[in-house]
Design a protein around this motif. Structure first.
Motif, short mmCIF file in Angstrom:
data_model
loop_
_atom_site.label_atom_id
_atom_site.label_comp_id
_atom_site.label_asym_id
_atom_site.label_seq_id
_atom_site.Cartn_x
_atom_site.Cartn_y
_atom_site.Cartn_z
N ASP A 171 -2.23 24.85 28.10
CA ASP A 171 -2.95 25.95 28.72
C ASP A 171 -4.63 26.05 28.40
O ASP A 171 -5.93 26.29 29.49
CB ASP A 171 -2.60 27.06 28.05
N GLY A 172 -5.20 26.37 27.14
CA GLY A 172 -6.79 25.85 27.00
C GLY A 172 -7.06 24.69 27.64
O GLY A 172 -8.40 24.82 28.27
N GLU A 173 -7.16 23.25 27.40
CA GLU A 173 -6.79 22.63 28.49
C GLU A 173 -6.53 22.70 30.31
O GLU A 173 -7.67 22.15 30.90
CB GLU A 173 -6.45 21.13 28.22
N TRP A 174 -5.80 23.05 30.47
CA TRP A 174 -5.91 23.35 31.79
C TRP A 174 -7.11 24.58 32.29
O TRP A 174 -7.46 24.37 33.37
CB TRP A 174 -4.22 24.43 32.27
N ASP A 175 -7.05 25.64 31.74
CA ASP A 175 -7.48 26.76 32.40
C ASP A 175 -9.48 25.89 32.30
O ASP A 175 -10.62 26.92 31.57
CB ASP A 175 -7.73 28.18 31.31
N GLY A 176 -10.37 25.50 30.70
CA GLY A 176 -11.15 24.87 30.10
C GLY A 176 -11.07 25.31 28.98
O GLY A 176 -13.03 24.42 28.57
N SER A 177 -10.89 26.00 28.79
CA SER A 177 -11.83 26.36 27.63
C SER A 177 -11.29 25.22 26.20
O SER A 177 -11.72 25.51 24.97
CB SER A 177 -10.96 27.69 27.01
N ASN A 178 -10.57 24.13 26.25
CA ASN A 178 -10.78 23.38 25.03
C ASN A 178 -10.52 22.17 25.27
O ASN A 178 -9.26 21.49 26.57
CB ASN A 178 -8.77 23.44 25.05
N LYS A 179 -11.57 21.49 25.42
CA LYS A 179 -12.42 20.34 26.08
C LYS A 179 -12.09 18.79 25.68
O LYS A 179 -11.87 17.92 25.65
CB LYS A 179 -14.20 20.66 26.26
N ARG A 180 -11.13 19.37 24.54
CA ARG A 180 -11.02 17.86 23.48
C ARG A 180 -11.83 17.25 23.07
O ARG A 180 -11.39 16.03 22.87
CB ARG A 180 -9.65 18.28 23.74
N GLY A 181 -13.45 17.45 22.79
CA GLY A 181 -14.11 17.10 22.89
C GLY A 181 -14.43 16.68 23.70
O GLY A 181 -15.85 15.08 24.07
N GLY A 182 -14.10 16.85 25.24
CA GLY A 182 -14.60 15.67 26.05
C GLY A 182 -15.81 16.72 26.85
O GLY A 182 -16.12 17.49 26.00
N PRO A 183 -16.47 16.41 27.51
CA PRO A 183 -17.93 16.39 27.85
C PRO A 183 -17.49 17.74 29.15
O PRO A 183 -18.14 18.77 28.99
CB PRO A 183 -18.50 15.36 28.69
N ARG A 184 -16.34 17.94 29.58
CA ARG A 184 -16.27 18.44 30.82
C ARG A 184 -14.19 19.34 30.33
O ARG A 184 -14.13 18.21 29.92
CB ARG A 184 -16.21 18.43 32.03
N GLY A 185 -14.42 20.52 30.64
CA GLY A 185 -12.84 21.01 30.91
C GLY A 185 -12.72 20.51 32.34
O GLY A 185 -13.05 20.83 32.91
#
Length: 243
Positions: free
Chosen positions: A182-196
């Motif tokens: 869910d966090g990756e889907w909504d952008g709150s977790n970027k997993r170290g990437g530049p954008r979520g």
């Protein structure tokens, strides 16, 4: 740990039931010359205990390096990775992990991408193996130098390129299926990437929804999976691109 009642994989209604092997099968065939068992979790978990004789990749994402996280290894690098794990063109690969089959299926996809379809997943993973009182070890296994030739033959039909994904946006016949958290889907977790965030128009269904609950997660039955998918509009008449 109590062992829950688990429907055998060949009784769950899958179109390809031999995707899995059972712990009983593995116990009988673990020393077969052409079988290579791969613990697909991170090295830290492998070091805490694993199935005897199983090998462990340096990076279960099979990316070009531990620093460059975008692309799957190229054919020569992937062939070396497999050879170092003791896998060649004739090897029956058995993948397993902890907490569901996500990393084992990642290995399966990577091998299928490079033309090696002789791979199966251990149903119930390490949890079921240990719950049945079967042996584990902390001794690492090195298989480097034991394999013959691994011949990579890229199957681009199962790979969605950037252009293919861009063309799928807004296509009524194609569903972009986002199986992340869910966090990756909504952008709150970027997993170290530049954008979520997510690809426009994608459908979200985290991969954990496909697994049963409890101490020994296994893939749900075919009927359960069809309903879960249909509830979010993913039906057999659609082309599906997962990410």
């Amino acid at each position: 740990m109590n062992i829950p009642s688990i429907i055998p994989p060949n009784e769950r209604g899958y179109a390809i039931p031999n995707t899995f092997v059972t712990t009983e099968w593995l116990a009988e065939h673990i020393t077969d010359a052409n079988v290579r068992v791969v613990d697909t979790d991170v090295p830290e978990e492998y070091a805490e205990g694993h199935i005897p004789g199983s090998v462990n990749p340096e990076d279960h994402y099979y990316k070009t390096s531990l620093e460059e996280r975008t692309h799957i290894q190229g054919p020569e690098q992937f062939a070396k990775t497999m050879s170092d794990l003791g896998i060649d063109d004739d090897t029956l690969v058995i993948g397993y992990n902890r907490g569901g089959g996500v990393y084992s299926f990642r290995l399966m996809w990577a091998l299928h991408y490079y033309g090696h379809t002789n791979i199966k997943v251990l149903d119930g993973g390490l949890e079921k193996w240990k719950a049945e009182g079967r042996e584990t070890t902390t001794n690492p296994t090195s298989a480097a130098g034991t394999a013959g030739t691994f011949t990579p033959k890229a199957n681009t039909d199962i790979f969605a390129s950037r252009d293919r994904v861009l063309n799928a946006i807004g296509d009524d016949d194609t569903i972009l299926m986002d199986v992340r958290t869910d966090g990756e889907w909504d952008g709150s977790n970027k997993r170290g990437g530049p954008r979520g965030g997510r690809i426009p128009g994608a459908t979200h269904l985290e991969w954990t929804n496909f697994m049963t609950d409890g101490d020994i997660p296994v893939l749900k039955t075919a009927d359960e999976l069809r309903k879960i998918l249909a509830d979010v509009g993913i039906t057999p008449d659609k082309n599906v691109i997962t990410y």
